[in-house]
Scaffold this motif. Structure first.
Motif, PDB file in Angstrom:
ATOM      1  N   ASP A 104       0.838  -1.211   0.000  1.00  0.00           N
ATOM      2  CA  ASP A 104       0.000   0.000   0.000  1.00  0.00           C
ATOM      3  C   ASP A 104       0.866   1.251   0.000  1.00  0.00           C
ATOM      4  O   ASP A 104       0.369   2.352   0.152  1.00  0.00           O
ATOM      5  CB  ASP A 104      -1.014  -0.011   1.159  1.00  0.00           C
ATOM      6  CG  ASP A 104      -0.353  -0.316   2.485  1.00  0.00           C
ATOM      7  OD1 ASP A 104       0.902  -0.328   2.509  1.00  0.00           O
ATOM      8  OD2 ASP A 104      -1.077  -0.548   3.464  1.00  0.00           O
ATOM      9  N   VAL A 105       2.164   1.069  -0.177  1.00  0.00           N
ATOM     10  CA  VAL A 105       3.032   2.258  -0.222  1.00  0.00           C
ATOM     11  C   VAL A 105       3.846   2.292  -1.518  1.00  0.00           C
ATOM     12  O   VAL A 105       5.054   2.457  -1.480  1.00  0.00           O
ATOM     13  CB  VAL A 105       3.974   2.324   1.009  1.00  0.00           C
ATOM     14  CG1 VAL A 105       3.224   2.754   2.231  1.00  0.00           C
ATOM     15  CG2 VAL A 105       4.704   1.008   1.225  1.00  0.00           C
ATOM     16  N   LEU A 106       3.179   2.128  -2.636  1.00  0.00           N
ATOM     17  CA  LEU A 106       3.905   2.204  -3.899  1.00  0.00           C
ATOM     18  C   LEU A 106       4.375   3.642  -4.113  1.00  0.00           C
ATOM     19  O   LEU A 106       3.623   4.589  -3.864  1.00  0.00           O
ATOM     20  CB  LEU A 106       3.014   1.755  -5.059  1.00  0.00           C
ATOM     21  CG  LEU A 106       2.645   0.262  -5.059  1.00  0.00           C
ATOM     22  CD1 LEU A 106       1.615  -0.033  -6.135  1.00  0.00           C
ATOM     23  CD2 LEU A 106       3.882  -0.609  -5.253  1.00  0.00           C
ATOM     24  N   GLY A 107       5.612   3.792  -4.561  1.00  0.00           N
ATOM     25  CA  GLY A 107       6.175   5.130  -4.739  1.00  0.00           C
ATOM     26  C   GLY A 107       6.402   5.458  -6.200  1.00  0.00           C
ATOM     27  O   GLY A 107       5.931   4.743  -7.094  1.00  0.00           O
ATOM     28  N   GLY A 108       7.137   6.541  -6.435  1.00  0.00           N
ATOM     29  CA  GLY A 108       7.440   6.939  -7.805  1.00  0.00           C
ATOM     30  C   GLY A 108       8.424   5.969  -8.435  1.00  0.00           C
ATOM     31  O   GLY A 108       9.002   5.126  -7.751  1.00  0.00           O
ATOM     32  N   ALA A 109       8.597   6.096  -9.751  1.00  0.00           N
ATOM     33  CA  ALA A 109       9.501   5.185 -10.457  1.00  0.00           C
ATOM     34  C   ALA A 109      10.125   5.900 -11.638  1.00  0.00           C
ATOM     35  O   ALA A 109       9.605   6.916 -12.103  1.00  0.00           O
ATOM     36  CB  ALA A 109       8.726   3.965 -10.938  1.00  0.00           C
ATOM     37  N   ASP A 110      11.221   5.365 -12.103  1.00  0.00           N
ATOM     38  CA  ASP A 110      11.887   5.899 -13.292  1.00  0.00           C
ATOM     39  C   ASP A 110      12.286   4.681 -14.105  1.00  0.00           C
ATOM     40  O   ASP A 110      13.053   3.851 -13.625  1.00  0.00           O
ATOM     41  CB  ASP A 110      13.128   6.698 -12.831  1.00  0.00           C
ATOM     42  CG  ASP A 110      13.907   7.270 -14.007  1.00  0.00           C
ATOM     43  OD1 ASP A 110      13.651   6.861 -15.154  1.00  0.00           O
ATOM     44  OD2 ASP A 110      14.780   8.120 -13.764  1.00  0.00           O
ATOM     45  N   CYS A 111      11.734   4.553 -15.295  1.00  0.00           N
ATOM     46  CA  CYS A 111      11.941   3.307 -16.030  1.00  0.00           C
ATOM     47  C   CYS A 111      11.927   3.565 -17.535  1.00  0.00           C
ATOM     48  O   CYS A 111      11.184   4.428 -18.018  1.00  0.00           O
ATOM     49  CB  CYS A 111      10.814   2.340 -15.641  1.00  0.00           C
ATOM     50  SG  CYS A 111      11.031   0.664 -16.227  1.00  0.00           S
ATOM     51  N   GLY A 112      12.737   2.837 -18.265  1.00  0.00           N
ATOM     52  CA  GLY A 112      12.792   2.987 -19.726  1.00  0.00           C
ATOM     53  C   GLY A 112      11.850   2.013 -20.414  1.00  0.00           C
ATOM     54  O   GLY A 112      11.458   1.003 -19.837  1.00  0.00           O
ATOM     55  N   VAL A 113      11.485   2.349 -21.656  1.00  0.00           N
ATOM     56  CA  VAL A 113      10.588   1.509 -22.454  1.00  0.00           C
ATOM     57  C   VAL A 113      11.451   0.667 -23.404  1.00  0.00           C
ATOM     58  O   VAL A 113      12.372   1.199 -24.029  1.00  0.00           O
ATOM     59  CB  VAL A 113       9.622   2.391 -23.279  1.00  0.00           C
ATOM     60  CG1 VAL A 113       8.683   1.540 -24.113  1.00  0.00           C
ATOM     61  CG2 VAL A 113       8.838   3.315 -22.371  1.00  0.00           C
ATOM     62  N   ILE A 114      11.156  -0.614 -23.519  1.00  0.00           N
ATOM     63  CA  ILE A 114      11.923  -1.481 -24.433  1.00  0.00           C
ATOM     64  C   ILE A 114      11.668  -1.083 -25.893  1.00  0.00           C
ATOM     65  O   ILE A 114      10.624  -0.491 -26.206  1.00  0.00           O
ATOM     66  CB  ILE A 114      11.562  -2.975 -24.237  1.00  0.00           C
ATOM     67  CG1 ILE A 114      10.052  -3.204 -24.409  1.00  0.00           C
ATOM     68  CG2 ILE A 114      12.056  -3.486 -22.903  1.00  0.00           C
ATOM     69  CD1 ILE A 114       9.640  -4.672 -24.438  1.00  0.00           C
ATOM     70  N   PRO A 115      12.592  -1.406 -26.798  1.00  0.00           N
ATOM     71  CA  PRO A 115      12.371  -1.095 -28.218  1.00  0.00           C
ATOM     72  C   PRO A 115      11.157  -1.853 -28.769  1.00  0.00           C
ATOM     73  O   PRO A 115      10.869  -2.966 -28.329  1.00  0.00           O
ATOM     74  CB  PRO A 115      13.647  -1.590 -28.898  1.00  0.00           C
ATOM     75  CG  PRO A 115      14.660  -1.767 -27.826  1.00  0.00           C
ATOM     76  CD  PRO A 115      13.913  -2.029 -26.566  1.00  0.00           C
ATOM     77  N   ASP A 116      10.479  -1.241 -29.699  1.00  0.00           N
ATOM     78  CA  ASP A 116       9.250  -1.808 -30.253  1.00  0.00           C
ATOM     79  C   ASP A 116       9.575  -2.920 -31.254  1.00  0.00           C
ATOM     80  O   ASP A 116      10.026  -2.654 -32.371  1.00  0.00           O
ATOM     81  CB  ASP A 116       8.435  -0.690 -30.927  1.00  0.00           C
ATOM     82  CG  ASP A 116       7.003  -1.115 -31.168  1.00  0.00           C
ATOM     83  OD1 ASP A 116       6.799  -2.263 -31.619  1.00  0.00           O
ATOM     84  OD2 ASP A 116       6.081  -0.315 -30.891  1.00  0.00           O
ATOM     85  N   ARG A 117       9.324  -4.168 -30.856  1.00  0.00           N
ATOM     86  CA  ARG A 117       9.667  -5.289 -31.746  1.00  0.00           C
ATOM     87  C   ARG A 117       8.753  -5.306 -32.971  1.00  0.00           C
ATOM     88  O   ARG A 117       9.126  -5.798 -34.030  1.00  0.00           O
ATOM     89  CB  ARG A 117       9.639  -6.627 -30.981  1.00  0.00           C
ATOM     90  CG  ARG A 117       8.311  -6.952 -30.368  1.00  0.00           C
ATOM     91  CD  ARG A 117       8.416  -8.018 -29.276  1.00  0.00           C
ATOM     92  NE  ARG A 117       7.164  -8.080 -28.554  1.00  0.00           N
ATOM     93  CZ  ARG A 117       6.199  -8.968 -28.781  1.00  0.00           C
ATOM     94  NH1 ARG A 117       6.374  -9.899 -29.692  1.00  0.00           N
ATOM     95  NH2 ARG A 117       5.075  -8.931 -28.103  1.00  0.00           N
ATOM     96  N   ILE A 118       7.559  -4.751 -32.843  1.00  0.00           N
ATOM     97  CA  ILE A 118       6.633  -4.768 -33.980  1.00  0.00           C
ATOM     98  C   ILE A 118       7.041  -3.700 -35.003  1.00  0.00           C
ATOM     99  O   ILE A 118       7.019  -3.929 -36.211  1.00  0.00           O
ATOM    100  CB  ILE A 118       5.178  -4.526 -33.498  1.00  0.00           C
ATOM    101  CG1 ILE A 118       4.808  -5.523 -32.381  1.00  0.00           C
ATOM    102  CG2 ILE A 118       4.201  -4.582 -34.669  1.00  0.00           C
ATOM    103  CD1 ILE A 118       4.972  -6.997 -32.737  1.00  0.00           C
ATOM    104  N   GLU A 119       7.463  -2.545 -34.495  1.00  0.00           N
ATOM    105  CA  GLU A 119       7.961  -1.515 -35.407  1.00  0.00           C
ATOM    106  C   GLU A 119       9.209  -2.030 -36.123  1.00  0.00           C
ATOM    107  O   GLU A 119       9.346  -1.888 -37.348  1.00  0.00           O
ATOM    108  CB  GLU A 119       8.286  -0.229 -34.625  1.00  0.00           C
ATOM    109  CG  GLU A 119       8.588   0.948 -35.540  1.00  0.00           C
ATOM    110  CD  GLU A 119       9.188   2.149 -34.802  1.00  0.00           C
ATOM    111  OE1 GLU A 119       9.942   1.966 -33.837  1.00  0.00           O
ATOM    112  OE2 GLU A 119       8.902   3.282 -35.230  1.00  0.00           O
ATOM    113  N   ALA A 120      10.118  -2.680 -35.369  1.00  0.00           N
ATOM    114  CA  ALA A 120      11.338  -3.236 -35.963  1.00  0.00           C
ATOM    115  C   ALA A 120      10.971  -4.223 -37.073  1.00  0.00           C
ATOM    116  O   ALA A 120      11.513  -4.165 -38.184  1.00  0.00           O
ATOM    117  CB  ALA A 120      12.178  -3.921 -34.887  1.00  0.00           C
ATOM    118  N   GLY A 121      10.038  -5.112 -36.774  1.00  0.00           N
ATOM    119  CA  GLY A 121       9.627  -6.120 -37.761  1.00  0.00           C
ATOM    120  C   GLY A 121       8.998  -5.488 -38.990  1.00  0.00           C
ATOM    121  O   GLY A 121       9.188  -5.959 -40.121  1.00  0.00           O
TER     122      GLY A 121
END
Ligand code: UD1
Length: 424
Positions: A225-242
């Protein structure tokens, strides 16, 4: 209605950098509702679905800022105060992924309301597994007149054992988010194993949730019940790559994709090899050289790590000009060959029956006026077919393609394609 005008014939050459994945960023944006603290998401693609999600979040009261730092796009989300437990009905119709807000809202406010979601017209795409999962966590779900209301029993969701009948990507993600804010431990059996699920887990973990087992038969989530802020990157789009890889192969070109994770594309690359493509993988690069004419090969779409349904329509375009007959089996969605009719206008020979498409490769396609018609991946496949066709292809409804592709025209032009856009 926006139109793309594609003049075919040029083999594509050059480099293209793959953007952050649409299907990873959307659930992460929804997850930001779980906390009052600021969340930062890096490498956010500038696509229409992200813009719709921003509108939906703002409507809920979330503070949103989009920034560019050193050429990278950051999204800052702060859900300090949430104004309502109802996802805006008008916006919900624009994008099916808005259903992903139900889990986080339910965990944060103990209630959530939505109308049935919209999105691509590819079959009924129900949300029954999402709702059954919330019920297993102690929620009461009431469906009435196209409206769904969910309430958490005794003010909060509780951890539960949930078995998914099918490894639904959306249900896995929605339930992981609800579980992150629930009391106790939730185990999701037979979850989706897509890399985007793993990316969401990393984001939730950065918020303080304890999640194990992504990519395996069971995901375990310990609620907090104490979720805090986060900093996270997005993985490359495999569908766009394809999609860009197929653009190279269909034109007999040679391109380098930058910012790719080859391990996310194994089933796809195996097929590209089978049709005669040369592929070389570097650290986060992929070099692709198409054959003069691809060979025919059959595909069957499957949950990850099988061949992705989101690259099925693009493969359908490729098989239209392959040497021989290809059989394409769509096992995920009921109605994902809508674009076959449009490809037929360009001279393709496709016979569809239910979840099967039998494609007899022809020597040449010819330019025609075709419709993307509420179909993101179908729309992209028409552009791909246009790149190989004689003369001009006009793809109407380009805004559907904007849902998932950032600056498709500019990037194809950067690879030497003759593509223009008309927004009249
Ligand atoms: C996600 C992707 C979408 C991709 C799909 C399959 C996002 C934003 N979208 O969609 O691009 O094509 O995964 O890889 O990530 N189903 C049910 N009941 C449910 C949920 C799903 O019957 O409660 C069915 C659907 O109708 C469909 C199949 O399960 O036939 C797969 O759906 P699912 O994996 O949930 O796809 P989405 O999460 O909607």
């Amino acid at each position: 209605m926006a139109r793309l005008i594609v003049r075919g014939g040029e083999p594509l050459r050059g480099k293209v950098r793959v953007n952050g994945a649409k299907n990873a960023v959307l659930p992460m944006m929804a997850a930001a509702v779980l906390t009052r603290s600021e969340c930062l998401i890096r490498d956010v693609p500038d696509i229409r679905d992200v813009r719709v999600m921003i509108e939906i979040l703002k409507d809920l009261g979330v503070k949103v800022r989009l920034e560019r730092i050193n050429g990278r796009r950051y999204l800052s989300l702060k859900a300090e105060h949430i104004r309502t437990d109802a996802v805006n009905a008008r916006l919900m119709k624009k994008m099916r992924s808005s259903v992903l807000l139900i889990g986080p809202l339910l965990a944060r406010l103990a209630s959530a309301r939505m109308t049935y979601p919209g999105g691509c017209a590819i079959g009924p795409r129900p949300v029954d597994m999402h709702l059954a999962g919330f019920e297993a966590m102690g929620a009461t779900v009431v469906e009435k007149g196209g409206q769904v209301t969910a309430y958490a029993g005794r003010g909060a969701l509780s951890g539960a054992e949930i078995h998914l009948e099918y490894p639904s990507v959306g249900a896995t993600e929605n339930l992981m988010m609800a579980a992150a804010g629930a009391r106790g431990v939730t185990r999701i059996w037979n979850p989706a194993r897509e890399p985007e699920v793993d990316n969401l887990a990393a984001f939730l973990q950065a918020m303080g949730a304890n999640i194990t087992g992504t990519g395996s038969d069971v995901i375990s989530v310990e609620g907090s019940d104490v979720l805090g802020g986060a900093d996270c990157g997005v993985i490359p789009d495999r569908i766009e790559a394809g999609t860009y890889a197929i653009a190279a192969v269909i034109t007999g070109g040679e391109i380098t994709l930058e910012n790719v994770r080859t391990e996310h594309l194994r089933a796809f690359l195996a097929k590209m090899n089978e049709v005669g493509t040369e592929v070389q993988a570097g650290r986060d690069q992929l070099w692709i050289k198409g054959p003069e004419r691809p060979r025919a090969a059959d595909i069957r779409t499957l949950p990850y790590p099988g061949y992705p349904t989101d690259l099925q329509n693009q493969y359908l375009a490729l098989s239209c000009i392959a040497g021989g007959t290809s059989v394409i089996t769509e096992s995920i969605f009921e109605n994902r060959f809508k674009v076959a009719e449009e490809l037929a206008r360009m001279g393709a020979s496709i016979h569809t029956e239910g979840r099967l498409a039998v494609v007899k490769g022809v020597e040449q396609l010819s330019g025609a006026c075709v419709e993307a018609d509420d179909d993101l991946r179908g729309g992209a496949s028409l552009v791909l077919a246009g790149l190989r066709a004689d003369g001009a292809t006009v793809v109407r409804g380009a805004e559907y393609i904007d849902r998932g592709y950032m600056n498709l025209v500019g990037r194809l032009r950067g690879l030497g394609a003759d593509v223009t856009r008309n927004d009249d």
